[in-house]
Design a protein around this motif. Structure first.
Motif, PDB file in Angstrom:
ATOM      1  N   CYS A  93       0.818  -1.213   0.000  1.00  0.00           N
ATOM      2  CA  CYS A  93       0.000   0.000   0.000  1.00  0.00           C
ATOM      3  C   CYS A  93       0.852   1.264   0.000  1.00  0.00           C
ATOM      4  O   CYS A  93       0.348   2.354  -0.266  1.00  0.00           O
ATOM      5  CB  CYS A  93      -0.923   0.014   1.218  1.00  0.00           C
ATOM      6  N   LEU A  94       2.130   1.131   0.333  1.00  0.00           N
ATOM      7  CA  LEU A  94       3.004   2.302   0.321  1.00  0.00           C
ATOM      8  C   LEU A  94       3.293   2.713  -1.125  1.00  0.00           C
ATOM      9  O   LEU A  94       3.573   1.872  -1.978  1.00  0.00           O
ATOM     10  CB  LEU A  94       4.329   1.993   1.028  1.00  0.00           C
ATOM     11  N   THR A  95       3.221   4.018  -1.381  1.00  0.00           N
ATOM     12  CA  THR A  95       3.577   4.505  -2.706  1.00  0.00           C
ATOM     13  C   THR A  95       5.097   4.495  -2.863  1.00  0.00           C
ATOM     14  O   THR A  95       5.842   4.294  -1.888  1.00  0.00           O
ATOM     15  CB  THR A  95       3.068   5.939  -2.903  1.00  0.00           C
ATOM     16  N   LYS A  96       5.556   4.701  -4.084  1.00  0.00           N
ATOM     17  CA  LYS A  96       6.996   4.725  -4.343  1.00  0.00           C
ATOM     18  C   LYS A  96       7.672   5.810  -3.524  1.00  0.00           C
ATOM     19  O   LYS A  96       8.730   5.598  -2.935  1.00  0.00           O
ATOM     20  CB  LYS A  96       7.245   4.946  -5.832  1.00  0.00           C
ATOM     21  N   THR A 106       7.824   4.891   0.151  1.00  0.00           N
ATOM     22  CA  THR A 106       8.876   3.909   0.377  1.00  0.00           C
ATOM     23  C   THR A 106      10.245   4.590   0.441  1.00  0.00           C
ATOM     24  O   THR A 106      11.098   4.229   1.271  1.00  0.00           O
ATOM     25  CB  THR A 106       8.881   2.847  -0.745  1.00  0.00           C
ATOM     26  N   GLU A 107      10.445   5.590  -0.393  1.00  0.00           N
ATOM     27  CA  GLU A 107      11.693   6.345  -0.365  1.00  0.00           C
ATOM     28  C   GLU A 107      11.853   7.074   0.970  1.00  0.00           C
ATOM     29  O   GLU A 107      12.934   7.060   1.573  1.00  0.00           O
ATOM     30  CB  GLU A 107      11.724   7.356  -1.517  1.00  0.00           C
ATOM     31  N   VAL A 108      10.768   7.700   1.411  1.00  0.00           N
ATOM     32  CA  VAL A 108      10.794   8.412   2.693  1.00  0.00           C
ATOM     33  C   VAL A 108      11.049   7.433   3.836  1.00  0.00           C
ATOM     34  O   VAL A 108      11.836   7.707   4.749  1.00  0.00           O
ATOM     35  CB  VAL A 108       9.476   9.185   2.918  1.00  0.00           C
ATOM     36  N   LEU A 109      10.396   6.283   3.784  1.00  0.00           N
ATOM     37  CA  LEU A 109      10.585   5.261   4.817  1.00  0.00           C
ATOM     38  C   LEU A 109      12.054   4.865   4.933  1.00  0.00           C
ATOM     39  O   LEU A 109      12.611   4.784   6.040  1.00  0.00           O
ATOM     40  CB  LEU A 109       9.723   4.037   4.507  1.00  0.00           C
ATOM     41  N   LYS A 110      12.698   4.612   3.820  1.00  0.00           N
ATOM     42  CA  LYS A 110      14.101   4.197   3.838  1.00  0.00           C
ATOM     43  C   LYS A 110      15.006   5.289   4.394  1.00  0.00           C
ATOM     44  O   LYS A 110      15.976   5.012   5.112  1.00  0.00           O
ATOM     45  CB  LYS A 110      14.538   3.794   2.437  1.00  0.00           C
ATOM     46  N   LEU A 111      14.663   6.546   4.114  1.00  0.00           N
ATOM     47  CA  LEU A 111      15.454   7.658   4.646  1.00  0.00           C
ATOM     48  C   LEU A 111      15.220   7.835   6.150  1.00  0.00           C
ATOM     49  O   LEU A 111      16.135   8.197   6.894  1.00  0.00           O
ATOM     50  CB  LEU A 111      15.115   8.949   3.883  1.00  0.00           C
ATOM     51  N   ILE A 153       9.000  20.450   3.222  1.00  0.00           N
ATOM     52  CA  ILE A 153       8.966  19.763   4.514  1.00  0.00           C
ATOM     53  C   ILE A 153       7.537  19.359   4.875  1.00  0.00           C
ATOM     54  O   ILE A 153       7.313  18.337   5.533  1.00  0.00           O
ATOM     55  CB  ILE A 153       9.598  20.642   5.616  1.00  0.00           C
ATOM     56  N   ASN A 154       6.554  20.138   4.421  1.00  0.00           N
ATOM     57  CA  ASN A 154       5.147  19.777   4.666  1.00  0.00           C
ATOM     58  C   ASN A 154       4.790  18.476   3.955  1.00  0.00           C
ATOM     59  O   ASN A 154       4.043  17.636   4.493  1.00  0.00           O
ATOM     60  CB  ASN A 154       4.214  20.896   4.195  1.00  0.00           C
ATOM     61  N   THR A 155       5.338  18.299   2.740  1.00  0.00           N
ATOM     62  CA  THR A 155       5.101  17.057   1.995  1.00  0.00           C
ATOM     63  C   THR A 155       5.746  15.878   2.706  1.00  0.00           C
ATOM     64  O   THR A 155       5.155  14.787   2.792  1.00  0.00           O
ATOM     65  CB  THR A 155       5.656  17.174   0.563  1.00  0.00           C
ATOM     66  N   VAL A 156       6.942  16.090   3.239  1.00  0.00           N
ATOM     67  CA  VAL A 156       7.621  15.024   4.003  1.00  0.00           C
ATOM     68  C   VAL A 156       6.784  14.627   5.208  1.00  0.00           C
ATOM     69  O   VAL A 156       6.586  13.432   5.492  1.00  0.00           O
ATOM     70  CB  VAL A 156       9.024  15.474   4.455  1.00  0.00           C
ATOM     71  N   GLU A 157       6.279  15.612   5.933  1.00  0.00           N
ATOM     72  CA  GLU A 157       5.473  15.324   7.124  1.00  0.00           C
ATOM     73  C   GLU A 157       4.196  14.581   6.747  1.00  0.00           C
ATOM     74  O   GLU A 157       3.741  13.691   7.484  1.00  0.00           O
ATOM     75  CB  GLU A 157       5.135  16.629   7.858  1.00  0.00           C
ATOM     76  N   THR A 158       3.615  14.943   5.602  1.00  0.00           N
ATOM     77  CA  THR A 158       2.422  14.226   5.139  1.00  0.00           C
ATOM     78  C   THR A 158       2.744  12.769   4.848  1.00  0.00           C
ATOM     79  O   THR A 158       1.990  11.850   5.224  1.00  0.00           O
ATOM     80  CB  THR A 158       1.850  14.894   3.870  1.00  0.00           C
ATOM     81  N   LYS A 184       1.250   9.313   6.716  1.00  0.00           N
ATOM     82  CA  LYS A 184       0.637   8.218   5.956  1.00  0.00           C
ATOM     83  C   LYS A 184       1.362   6.904   6.191  1.00  0.00           C
ATOM     84  O   LYS A 184       0.741   5.833   6.267  1.00  0.00           O
ATOM     85  CB  LYS A 184       0.625   8.566   4.463  1.00  0.00           C
ATOM     86  N   ILE A 185       2.677   6.965   6.307  1.00  0.00           N
ATOM     87  CA  ILE A 185       3.469   5.751   6.576  1.00  0.00           C
ATOM     88  C   ILE A 185       3.101   5.180   7.943  1.00  0.00           C
ATOM     89  O   ILE A 185       2.891   3.971   8.087  1.00  0.00           O
ATOM     90  CB  ILE A 185       4.979   6.062   6.501  1.00  0.00           C
ATOM     91  N   LEU A 186       3.018   6.044   8.954  1.00  0.00           N
ATOM     92  CA  LEU A 186       2.641   5.597  10.297  1.00  0.00           C
ATOM     93  C   LEU A 186       1.267   4.938  10.287  1.00  0.00           C
ATOM     94  O   LEU A 186       1.055   3.895  10.918  1.00  0.00           O
ATOM     95  CB  LEU A 186       2.640   6.781  11.275  1.00  0.00           C
ATOM     96  N   MET A 187       0.331   5.562   9.563  1.00  0.00           N
ATOM     97  CA  MET A 187      -1.035   5.051   9.500  1.00  0.00           C
ATOM     98  C   MET A 187      -1.088   3.703   8.780  1.00  0.00           C
ATOM     99  O   MET A 187      -1.710   2.748   9.254  1.00  0.00           O
ATOM    100  CB  MET A 187      -1.939   6.052   8.793  1.00  0.00           C
ATOM    101  N   LYS A 188      -0.411   3.608   7.628  1.00  0.00           N
ATOM    102  CA  LYS A 188      -0.464   2.375   6.829  1.00  0.00           C
ATOM    103  C   LYS A 188       0.230   1.208   7.515  1.00  0.00           C
ATOM    104  O   LYS A 188      -0.199   0.055   7.388  1.00  0.00           O
ATOM    105  CB  LYS A 188       0.145   2.622   5.455  1.00  0.00           C
ATOM    106  N   LEU A 189       1.328   1.489   8.224  1.00  0.00           N
ATOM    107  CA  LEU A 189       2.066   0.414   8.900  1.00  0.00           C
ATOM    108  C   LEU A 189       1.549   0.169  10.312  1.00  0.00           C
ATOM    109  O   LEU A 189       1.999  -0.755  10.985  1.00  0.00           O
ATOM    110  CB  LEU A 189       3.559   0.743   8.944  1.00  0.00           C
TER     111      LEU A 189
END
Length: 214
Positions: free
Chosen positions: A152-155, A158-163, A181-186, A190-195
């Protein structure tokens, strides 16, 4: 010398029939039946057996946890076998954490009971085949659910997750990916919610357990 067994369960006809069968098979020297906790306590204080079988008809599961914990603390050498009404995987796991050595579903046959006694006599633990199947199904569904979460993670997520796993702050991530930075926080939210994790430490733990990072 053959070991002794106490059966703590109801109804009486069931326990008496099992007691007779086990005595005739000469697996145990003595098989005692207890249908209430007072009688059980008397037997344990007078002559603690090597094996104790606790049946689910005699006590509720929540009370079973407490009883097992008490028995293990008071009689460390007794090997406890629980006969359950198709308990859930989490319930069986908790019983083992409390100190039981064997779990059997109530529909298990005599041969599987004998196998459990042999395992416990060799200082092993034993889980009946039907409970093992439930555990395998549980693990299989859990793995499918985890794969679904990852997929469910977008590409970009996934990049943000690895960083995040590399220890980068949101400021460093936005500079590296050329996004605000607002996009990063978004993406983080979403990563926290999906995982289904609460913070960056949870993200890193999840990623490591699911081999998402090397």
């Amino acid at each position: 010398m053959k070991p002794n067994l106490i059966i703590f369960d109801e109804p009486v006809f069931y326990t008496e029939g099992l007691s007779k069968l086990l005595t005739e098979s000469r697996i145990f020297d003595v098989v005692n039946i207890c249908n209430n906790q007072e009688t059980l306590a008397d037997h344990l204080n007078f002559q603690p057996p090597e094996f104790l079988m606790l049946g689910s008809n005699s006590i509720a599961l929540t009370e079973m946890y407490k009883l097992v914990q008490e028995l293990v603390s008071q009689h460390k050498n007794i090997k406890i076998i629980v006969i359950g009404n198709f308990y859930e995987v989490g319930d069986i796991r908790k019983l083992f954490e409390k100190g039981i050595k064997s779990y059997l579903d109530r529909t298990c046959g005599y041969n599987e009971f004998v196998k459990s006694i042999a395992a416990l006599s060799s200082s092993l633990v034993y889980i009946c085949d039907s409970a093992k199947e439930r555990m395998m199904d549980f693990l299989s569904h859990k793995q499918v659910h985890q794969r679904h979460q990852i997929e469910c993670l977008t590409k970009r997520e996934t990049e943000v997750l690895k960083l995040i796993c590399d220890g980068l702050s949101s400021k460093k991530i936005c500079e590296k990916l050329f996004i605000s930075i607002n996009t990063v926080e978004t993406h983080r939210k979403k990563i926290l919610m999906k995982l289904n994790v609460k913070n960056s430490a949870g993200v890193v733990k999840y990623a490591m357990e699911n081999h998402m990072i090397s």
